[in-house]
Motif scaffolding. Structure first.
Motif: not given
Length: 126
Positions: A78, A120, A3, A5-7, A22, A117-118, A95
């Motif tokens: 990260t 943000t 995975q 994952v961006e935030s 990320c 990733g998906q 992304s």
């Protein structure tokens, strides 16, 4: 499970700042170059920059130099993208894909990355 994952995205006023994160899991993030790409509505995805696995090397698109900073903390698995002086044209989904090895010339090339990733969403508006 692999995975990325961006935030950290959100609604920000012009001139503001954001730090996107990320986070990787299911693989050794510290062995990969991580890139940052963005896609604005109705536009093609574009690369904004990348950072080598150790963090020693970075590369930025000319369009974002001076405002975007990529860094990483491999202990925390990260990678960060700090964006300053945000403009409405920075509005996009951001992304962070990974790629093996560092290549300055391939940093902004989407097809050189093997996992994404998906994303943000960052919206810059008053």
């Amino acid at each position: 499970q692999l995975q990325l994952v961006e935030s950290g995205g959100g609604l920000v006023q012009p001139g503001g700042s954001l730090r996107l994160s990320c986070t990787g899991s299911g693989f050794f993030l510290n062995t990969y170059t991580i890139g940052w790409f963005r896609q604005a509505p109705g536009k093609e995805r574009e690369g904004v920059g990348g950072i080598s696995s150790s963090g020693a090397r970075t590369y930025y698109a000319d369009s974002v130099k001076g405002r975007f900073t990529i860094s990483r903390d491999n202990v925390k698995n990260t990678v960060y993208l700090e964006i300053n002086s945000l403009k409405p044209e920075d509005t996009a989904a951001y992304s962070c894909p990974r790629r093996p090895g560092w290549s300055r010339s391939m940093c902004l090339i989407q097809r050189s990355y093997d996992y994404w990733g998906q994303g943000t969403q960052v919206t810059v508006s008053s």
